[in-house]
Design a protein around this motif. Structure first.
Motif, PDB file in Angstrom:
ATOM      1  N   ALA A 173     -19.513 -13.284   0.204  1.00 22.24           N
ATOM      2  CA  ALA A 173     -18.804 -12.452  -0.778  1.00 22.24           C
ATOM      3  C   ALA A 173     -17.310 -12.397  -0.439  1.00 22.24           C
ATOM      4  N   LYS A 174     -17.008 -12.235   0.849  1.00 22.28           N
ATOM      5  CA  LYS A 174     -15.602 -12.180   1.265  1.00 22.28           C
ATOM      6  C   LYS A 174     -14.912 -13.518   0.992  1.00 22.28           C
ATOM      7  N   LEU A 175     -15.560 -14.627   1.355  1.00 24.52           N
ATOM      8  CA  LEU A 175     -14.992 -15.962   1.108  1.00 24.52           C
ATOM      9  C   LEU A 175     -14.753 -16.206  -0.383  1.00 24.52           C
ATOM     10  N   SER A 176     -15.652 -15.694  -1.212  1.00 24.19           N
ATOM     11  CA  SER A 176     -15.607 -15.936  -2.655  1.00 24.19           C
ATOM     12  C   SER A 176     -14.819 -14.873  -3.415  1.00 24.19           C
ATOM     13  N   GLU A 177     -14.398 -13.842  -2.692  1.00 25.72           N
ATOM     14  CA  GLU A 177     -13.656 -12.742  -3.299  1.00 25.72           C
ATOM     15  C   GLU A 177     -14.427 -12.056  -4.432  1.00 25.72           C
ATOM     16  N   ILE A 178     -15.728 -11.826  -4.170  1.00 28.23           N
ATOM     17  CA  ILE A 178     -16.556 -11.011  -5.078  1.00 28.23           C
ATOM     18  C   ILE A 178     -17.219  -9.946  -4.215  1.00 28.23           C
ATOM     19  N   THR A 179     -17.744  -8.933  -4.838  1.00 29.79           N
ATOM     20  CA  THR A 179     -18.355  -7.857  -4.058  1.00 29.79           C
ATOM     21  C   THR A 179     -19.721  -8.295  -3.526  1.00 29.79           C
ATOM     22  N   PRO A 180     -20.100  -7.776  -2.356  1.00 31.22           N
ATOM     23  CA  PRO A 180     -21.429  -8.087  -1.828  1.00 31.22           C
ATOM     24  C   PRO A 180     -22.542  -7.676  -2.786  1.00 31.22           C
TER      25      PRO A 180
END
Length: 181
Positions: free
Chosen positions: A25-32
Motif C-alpha cells: 500500500a505504501k509503495l503504491s500510495e493507496i491505503t492499506p
C-alpha cells in the motif's frame, strides 16, 4: 470464460514478493484498507490503480487480466486422446489442443499407406520420432528409411511425405510449431 479475479492476482504477486499489505500500500500510495478490499474482491480497482500496483509489484499490467490456466486441462489421458482419421491414416493428439505454439501427435500408418500423393510443405517446423515399425520419409529430393528410435527434423517449407510400404504398422510421434496440419 471465467471472470478474472484481479484481487487474488494482486495478493498472489504481493505474497510472491514477500510484501505485507501495508508495505505494498505504501509503495503504491493507496491505503492499506483499500488494498485489503481489492484483494478480498470487495473493491474494484481503477485502471490507474492497477497500473500503479503492477509497477510496485514489478509485473506487467496485462498480467492481472490473463485467465488462470486450469491444470486439469493440460493433462491428456491415453484413453481420452482426440483422434482424427484421414483416409487410412489416423492421428492421436498428444497435446490437449491446438492452442499455443506447439502441438504433438502420433501418426499411425497401416502397411501400404502414404501421408499424401505428392510431397507437401507447410509453415510449421516439425520433429518426428519413430515409435514402431519402419517408415520412408521423403525430404525434398532425398529418401530415408527410419526405424524405431530414429528421428528427423523437417524445417518449415521443406517438401516432405511419409510412406509405409512395409508389412507392419508404423507409429510416428511428431511435434509441430506452430501447430499446422
Amino acid at each position: 470464460m471465467e471472470e478474472i479475479d484481479i484481487g487474488k492476482k494482486v495478493e498472489k504477486y504481493r505474497k510472491a514478493k514477500d510484501l505485507s499489505i501495508r508495505e505494498l500500500a505504501k509503495l503504491s500510495e493507496i491505503t492499506p484498507s483499500m488494498l485489503s478490499q481489492i484483494e478480498r474482491g470487495l473493491a474494484n480497482p481503477s485502471i490507474q490503480t492497477i497500473k500503479v500496483l503492477a509497477k510496485s509489484l514489478d509485473v506487467p499490467t496485462f498480467s492481472f487480466f490473463i485467465e488462470e490456466i486450469n491444470t486439469v486441462d493440460l493433462v491428456v489421458r491415453s484413453d481420452h486422446r482426440k483422434k482424427m482419421v484421414i483416409e487410412n491414416l489416423s492421428y492421436e493428439l498428444i497435446s490437449p489442443d491446438f492452442t499455443g505454439n506447439l502441438a504433438t501427435a502420433i501418426m499411425n500408418f497401416p502397411p501400404n499407406t502414404a501421408s499424401s500423393e505428392k510431397q507437401l510443405e507447410h509453415k510449421g517446423e516439425e520433429v518426428a520420432y519413430v515409435l514402431k515399425g519402419k517408415i520412408k520419409v521423403f525430404l525434398d529430393d532425398e529418401e530415408y528409411i527410419l526405424e524405431p528410435g530414429d528421428s528427423v527434423k523437417i524445417p518449415a517449407q521443406m517438401k516432405h511425405k511419409w510412406e509405409n510400404h512395409f508389412n507392419e504398422h508404423a507409429a510416428i510421434l511428431f511435434s509441430v510449431t506452430p501447430p499446422v496440419f
